[in-house]
Design a protein around this motif. Structure first.
Motif, short mmCIF file in Angstrom:
data_model
loop_
_atom_site.label_atom_id
_atom_site.label_comp_id
_atom_site.label_asym_id
_atom_site.label_seq_id
_atom_site.Cartn_x
_atom_site.Cartn_y
_atom_site.Cartn_z
N PRO A 69 93.42 -31.07 97.14
CA PRO A 69 92.92 -32.79 96.66
C PRO A 69 92.09 -32.72 97.09
N VAL A 70 91.29 -33.84 96.26
CA VAL A 70 89.76 -33.89 96.19
C VAL A 70 89.64 -34.81 98.06
N GLN A 71 90.33 -35.69 98.04
CA GLN A 71 90.04 -36.01 99.54
C GLN A 71 90.07 -34.54 101.17
N LYS A 72 91.10 -33.70 100.46
CA LYS A 72 90.89 -32.52 101.64
C LYS A 72 89.63 -31.92 101.14
N ARG A 73 88.53 -31.64 100.04
CA ARG A 73 87.72 -30.90 100.29
C ARG A 73 87.00 -31.07 100.96
N PRO A 74 85.77 -29.88 101.11
CA PRO A 74 84.80 -30.12 102.02
C PRO A 74 83.54 -31.01 101.72
N PRO A 75 82.85 -32.01 101.79
CA PRO A 75 82.09 -32.93 100.84
C PRO A 75 80.82 -32.30 99.87
N ASN A 76 80.91 -30.65 101.14
CA ASN A 76 79.76 -29.73 100.05
C ASN A 76 80.17 -29.40 97.85
N GLN A 77 81.50 -29.54 98.88
CA GLN A 77 82.34 -28.96 96.81
C GLN A 77 82.58 -30.25 95.99
N VAL A 78 82.40 -31.76 96.73
CA VAL A 78 82.63 -32.88 96.26
C VAL A 78 81.38 -33.28 95.79
N GLY A 79 80.05 -32.53 96.45
CA GLY A 79 79.34 -33.38 96.17
C GLY A 79 78.29 -34.38 96.76
N LEU A 80 78.82 -34.72 97.87
CA LEU A 80 78.72 -35.84 98.92
C LEU A 80 77.03 -34.63 100.03
N SER A 81 76.76 -35.39 100.40
CA SER A 81 75.72 -34.49 101.37
C SER A 81 76.96 -34.45 103.15
N THR A 82 76.30 -33.54 103.93
CA THR A 82 76.52 -33.84 104.93
C THR A 82 75.99 -34.29 106.32
#
Length: 103
Positions: A69-82
């Motif tokens: 699920p999207v909410q359990k993916r790492p932020p860099n896989q979703v496109g968010l900045s770390t």
């Protein structure tokens, strides 16, 4: 009398490769030896492995495991900045300025 056990063991040793070949032939797959190299019938082997009744269940579990699920993916896989990526981009101005040091 010593000749009989020796002869029987010799015949048994000579018959072992034939018995082993008969077991592989009974399964349906044939191995061919050409110039000392064995060539296996991979089509037959994959067909034998494909007759597993639990294969559909295992394939379903594999598909479910890959769909995270999207909410359990790492932020860099979703496109968010770390935070680490932001600090590298901002450089020495991280936390002090709005303008990044690197674009």
């Amino acid at each position: 009398m010593k000749l009989f056990p020796t002869l029987a063991s010799l015949l048994l040793c000579a018959a072992l490769p034939l018995l082993a070949h008969a077991k592989t032939a009974a399964k349906g797959c044939t191995d061919v030896t050409v110039d000392g190299y064995k060539a296996r019938d991979y089509g037959c082997m994959s067909q034998q492995m494909g007759n597993d009744p639990d294969a559909a269940k295992a394939a379903q579990k594999n598909r479910e495991a890959q769909n995270i699920p999207v909410q359990k993916r790492p932020p860099n896989q979703v496109g968010l900045s770390t935070p680490a990526a932001t600090s590298i981009r901002m450089g020495n101005t991280f936390g002090t300025a709005v303008k990044p040091q690197r674009p």
